[in-house]
Design an enzyme around this catalytic site. Structure first.
Site, PDB file in Angstrom:
ATOM      1  N   HIS A  74     -13.658   9.168  -0.558  1.00 37.16           N
ATOM      2  CA  HIS A  74     -13.117  10.137   0.395  1.00 37.16           C
ATOM      3  C   HIS A  74     -12.516  11.291  -0.378  1.00 37.16           C
ATOM      4  O   HIS A  74     -11.929  11.087  -1.431  1.00 37.16           O
ATOM      5  CB  HIS A  74     -12.046   9.477   1.281  1.00 37.16           C
ATOM      6  CG  HIS A  74     -11.746  10.259   2.509  1.00 37.16           C
ATOM      7  ND1 HIS A  74     -10.878  11.306   2.526  1.00 37.16           N
ATOM      8  CD2 HIS A  74     -12.241  10.143   3.774  1.00 37.16           C
ATOM      9  CE1 HIS A  74     -10.831  11.812   3.750  1.00 37.16           C
ATOM     10  NE2 HIS A  74     -11.652  11.135   4.523  1.00 37.16           N
ATOM     11  N   ASP A 128     -15.711   4.771   8.019  1.00 33.17           N
ATOM     12  CA  ASP A 128     -17.089   4.517   8.432  1.00 33.17           C
ATOM     13  C   ASP A 128     -17.626   3.185   7.924  1.00 33.17           C
ATOM     14  O   ASP A 128     -18.663   2.722   8.385  1.00 33.17           O
ATOM     15  CB  ASP A 128     -17.999   5.639   7.909  1.00 33.17           C
ATOM     16  CG  ASP A 128     -17.771   6.927   8.666  1.00 33.17           C
ATOM     17  OD1 ASP A 128     -17.543   6.840   9.878  1.00 33.17           O
ATOM     18  OD2 ASP A 128     -17.810   7.996   8.043  1.00 33.17           O
TER      19      ASP A 128
HETATM   20  N1  ACO Z   1     -20.731   6.014  -4.359  1.00 35.29           N
HETATM   21  C1  ACO Z   1     -20.812   6.233  -5.700  1.00 35.29           C
HETATM   22  N2  ACO Z   1     -20.134   7.185  -6.351  1.00 35.29           N
HETATM   23  C2  ACO Z   1     -19.345   7.968  -5.614  1.00 35.29           C
HETATM   24  C3  ACO Z   1     -19.196   7.805  -4.230  1.00 35.29           C
HETATM   25  C4  ACO Z   1     -19.916   6.772  -3.607  1.00 35.29           C
HETATM   26  N3  ACO Z   1     -19.841   6.576  -2.281  1.00 35.29           N
HETATM   27  N4  ACO Z   1     -18.335   8.737  -3.756  1.00 35.29           N
HETATM   28  C5  ACO Z   1     -17.939   9.449  -4.815  1.00 35.29           C
HETATM   29  N5  ACO Z   1     -18.557   8.999  -5.945  1.00 35.29           N
HETATM   30  C6  ACO Z   1     -18.328   9.487  -7.316  1.00 35.29           C
HETATM   31  C7  ACO Z   1     -19.043  10.818  -7.556  1.00 35.29           C
HETATM   32  O1  ACO Z   1     -20.358  10.641  -8.021  1.00 35.29           O
HETATM   33  C8  ACO Z   1     -18.140  11.451  -8.575  1.00 35.29           C
HETATM   34  O2  ACO Z   1     -18.411  10.836  -9.823  1.00 35.29           O
HETATM   35  P1  ACO Z   1     -18.278  11.688 -11.187  1.00 35.29           P
HETATM   36  O3  ACO Z   1     -16.830  12.042 -11.308  1.00 35.29           O
HETATM   37  O4  ACO Z   1     -18.758  10.757 -12.252  1.00 35.29           O
HETATM   38  O5  ACO Z   1     -19.161  12.886 -11.020  1.00 35.29           O
HETATM   39  C9  ACO Z   1     -16.738  11.001  -8.158  1.00 35.29           C
HETATM   40  O6  ACO Z   1     -16.947   9.752  -7.463  1.00 35.29           O
HETATM   41  C10 ACO Z   1     -16.033  11.971  -7.235  1.00 35.29           C
HETATM   42  O7  ACO Z   1     -16.870  12.210  -6.123  1.00 35.29           O
HETATM   43  P2  ACO Z   1     -17.031  13.614  -5.392  1.00 35.29           P
HETATM   44  O8  ACO Z   1     -18.422  13.786  -4.899  1.00 35.29           O
HETATM   45  O9  ACO Z   1     -16.487  14.716  -6.261  1.00 35.29           O
HETATM   46  O10 ACO Z   1     -16.056  13.423  -4.170  1.00 35.29           O
HETATM   47  P3  ACO Z   1     -16.008  14.345  -2.911  1.00 35.29           P
HETATM   48  O11 ACO Z   1     -14.585  14.406  -2.515  1.00 35.29           O
HETATM   49  O12 ACO Z   1     -16.710  15.626  -3.120  1.00 35.29           O
HETATM   50  O13 ACO Z   1     -16.851  13.530  -1.810  1.00 35.29           O
HETATM   51  C11 ACO Z   1     -17.431  11.967  -0.138  1.00 35.29           C
HETATM   52  C12 ACO Z   1     -16.288  12.670  -0.885  1.00 35.29           C
HETATM   53  C13 ACO Z   1     -18.448  13.006   0.385  1.00 35.29           C
HETATM   54  C14 ACO Z   1     -16.868  11.208   1.053  1.00 35.29           C
HETATM   55  C15 ACO Z   1     -18.129  10.998  -1.118  1.00 35.29           C
HETATM   56  O14 ACO Z   1     -17.206  10.026  -1.567  1.00 35.29           O
HETATM   57  C16 ACO Z   1     -19.360  10.321  -0.505  1.00 35.29           C
HETATM   58  O15 ACO Z   1     -20.458  10.899  -0.529  1.00 35.29           O
HETATM   59  N6  ACO Z   1     -19.195   9.077   0.067  1.00 35.29           N
HETATM   60  C17 ACO Z   1     -20.268   8.396   0.741  1.00 35.29           C
HETATM   61  C18 ACO Z   1     -20.469   8.983   2.129  1.00 35.29           C
HETATM   62  C19 ACO Z   1     -19.342   8.562   3.081  1.00 35.29           C
HETATM   63  O16 ACO Z   1     -18.973   7.414   3.175  1.00 35.29           O
HETATM   64  N7  ACO Z   1     -18.873   9.563   3.849  1.00 35.29           N
HETATM   65  C20 ACO Z   1     -17.830   9.343   4.865  1.00 35.29           C
HETATM   66  C21 ACO Z   1     -16.552  10.055   4.509  1.00 35.29           C
HETATM   67  S1  ACO Z   1     -15.281   9.655   5.661  1.00 35.29           S
HETATM   68  C22 ACO Z   1     -15.594  10.603   6.959  1.00 35.29           C
HETATM   69  O17 ACO Z   1     -16.195  11.634   6.949  1.00 35.29           O
HETATM   70  C23 ACO Z   1     -15.115  10.089   8.267  1.00 35.29           C
END
Ligand code: ACO
Length: 444
Positions: free
Chosen positions: A321, A379
């Site tokens: 998140h 979610d």
């Molecule tokens: N699985 C694996 N790795 C992940 C995940 C994941 N679900 N989420 C984040 N990471 C990693 C990224 O690859 C990144 O790694 P790095 O530092 O080595 O490059 C690090 O964690 C930080 O991630 P970001 O993408 O910078 O985080 P951001 O805040 O931009 O994204 C998001 C947040 C979009 C929710 C992301 O965690 C994601 O895509 N999760 C899966 C989709 C999801 O569950 N969405 C629902 C969100 S809640 C809602 O909207 C109600």
């Protein structure tokens, strides 16, 4: 360029300390006021940075940017805290009901008994859709995704309710808000009925908000729907947990659309579009797809390895998140009530829930997830619960949009009523070509 903390106090209003930024090349200094809210991190006021220093800020994804001030919702992502108007989400989910939370988000206080009765009556009064709207539905293919139909129908409300489009009129703003909260269950149910080829079921004002939605969704003219208290309670809880979430992507979309003076129905349709994406509200559908593909706990390791592989675009859906660097408090509520709800629904064993628990356990012990503070979000469990209640996965994000409408509406109203509100217009760091002369077609 560097930033240093200036310990001298500001004499202006609520500002506390300043930070001073210094341009190392020219030696020019500028003091930026630090603003403090009721809770949470202070923010630096950069509104005069361009005029004083010739600078804009660069913040892709707006992760460091406070785009507005708000009284509605507070999140402490490090501690996993979510509050609406100062009330903890766990307490609201346990002790309140959805319409009461709607009132709270819109008005700032929990309603007294008479206020609650009056608000409930107002919402019930607006549950029907203009009769002409049924023909609008008919233009869609039956196999359309329910979100595709919902976004269009909500946008089309502005073509049907001309007496609630004037955003300068407080009465019309309120009317639009009530209409939206009241009509979203009817739209969501009709979207579902349309895509499965069943006739629309009219709203019934003798039923509560959640009961009425379930009845419109699952009853048919030939047979009523048995309303079970466990299902009603569980859905009520899901609606409360999704009611608002501060300046997330869809809410910011609503505010940005609204900042130009667009009508409220158009703004909410914009929010629904943003919610649809798998990185936002579409994740609950994606979680179920992922768990079904995984099938058994023996493949958990394989999926975790894929999520960690930077060459693979796969992410563990329902994990991570932007704001929560701890357990999402909404996921905590859902997780703890899951067994109780499943057993009340007569589901002895839900293999996907067991699989989700196993995946969570292993991920939370894995260095990759620990270091990046990736925890289950709302979610992760909501889809499993909705499936147990009988909703197809294509409806999951529709339900999210239904429940979030009050948050969008409350935030939109707060924005329109903010005297500091201006059109939202971010700037950019331009990396394209410098000026060059036009080349006539024959010379290229
Ligand atoms: N699985 C694996 N790795 C992940 C995940 C994941 N679900 N989420 C984040 N990471 C990693 C990224 O690859 C990144 O790694 P790095 O530092 O080595 O490059 C690090 O964690 C930080 O991630 P970001 O993408 O910078 O985080 P951001 O805040 O931009 O994204 C998001 C947040 C979009 C929710 C992301 O965690 C994601 O895509 N999760 C899966 C989709 C999801 O569950 N969405 C629902 C969100 S809640 C809602 O909207 C109600």
């Amino acid at each position: 360029m560097y930033i240093m903390l200036d310990t001298s106090k500001s004499s202006v209003g609520q500002s506390g300390d300043f930070v001073t930024i210094i341009d190392e090349r020219s030696g020019k200094k500028f003091r930026l006021a630090i603003m403090r809210g009721t809770m949470g991190s202070p923010v630096v006021d950069i509104s005069r940075l361009q005029s004083e220093m010739g600078l804009y800020t660069y913040d892709p994804g707006y992760g460091m940017t406070g785009s507005c001030s708000s009284d509605i919702t507070f999140i402490d992502g490090e501690k996993g805290v979510l509050m609406h108007r100062g009330y903890d989400i766990g307490e609201l989910a346990e002790q309140s009901d959805y319409l009461e939370v709607c009132y709270l988000l819109l008005n700032g206080e929990l309603p007294a008994r008479a206020e609650k009765e009056s608000f409930t009556a107002t919402i019930k009064y607006h549950t029907m859709l203009h009769d002409q709207m049924q023909y609008f539905f008919r233009g869609f293919r039956r196999d359309a995704h329910p979100m595709a139909v919902m976004v269009a129908v909500v946008g089309a409300l502005s073509a049907f309710y001309h007496d609630s489009l004037d955003i300068q009129d407080e009465g019309q703003r309120k009317l639009a808000s009530y209409r939206m909260i009241a009509k979203m269950p009817t739209i969501a149910a009709q979207v579902y009925k349309y895509t499965i080829g069943q006739p629309f079921v009219s709203p019934r004002n003798d039923l509560g908000y959640v009961e009425n939605f379930l009845n419109m969704t699952f009853s048919v003219p030939a047979e009523g729907y048995r309303l079970r208290p466990a299902v009603i309670r569980a859905l009520e809880r899901i609606f409360i947990l999704h009611a608002d979430h501060e300046q997330n992507a869809s809410t910011s979309t609503v505010r940005l659309a609204g900042s130009s003076g667009a009508n409220p129905f158009a703004c909410i349709a914009a929010g629904i579009s943003s919610l649809w994406g798998p990185a936002h509200g579409g994740a609950n559908e994606a979680v179920l797809n992922m768990l079904e593909e995984m099938q058994s706990a023996s493949r958990v390791g394989e999926f975790i390895a894929r999520a960690k592989d930077k060459q693979d675009p796969f992410r563990l859906m329902g994990f991570g998140h932007r704001v929560y660097k701890n357990y999402d408090p909404r996921a905590t509520v859902l997780r703890s009530s899951m067994r109780e709800v499943l057993s009340e629904l007569g589901v002895e064993r839900e293999p996907l829930f067991e699989l989700a628990l196993e995946l969570e356990k292993i991920a939370l012990q894995d260095k990759y997830f620990v270091e990046r503070k990736l925890f289950p979000n709302v979610d992760y469990y909501s889809g499993i619960l909705l499936r147990a209640m009988g909703f197809p996965r294509s409806m999951f994000t529709v339900l999210f949009a239904l429940a979030r409408t009050v948050g969008w509406v409350a935030q939109w109203r707060e924005m329109v009523e903010d005297p500091l509100q201006r059109i939202g217009r971010p700037r950019q760091l331009y990396l394209g070509s410098p000026p060059r002369a036009f080349v006539p077609l024959d010379d290229r």
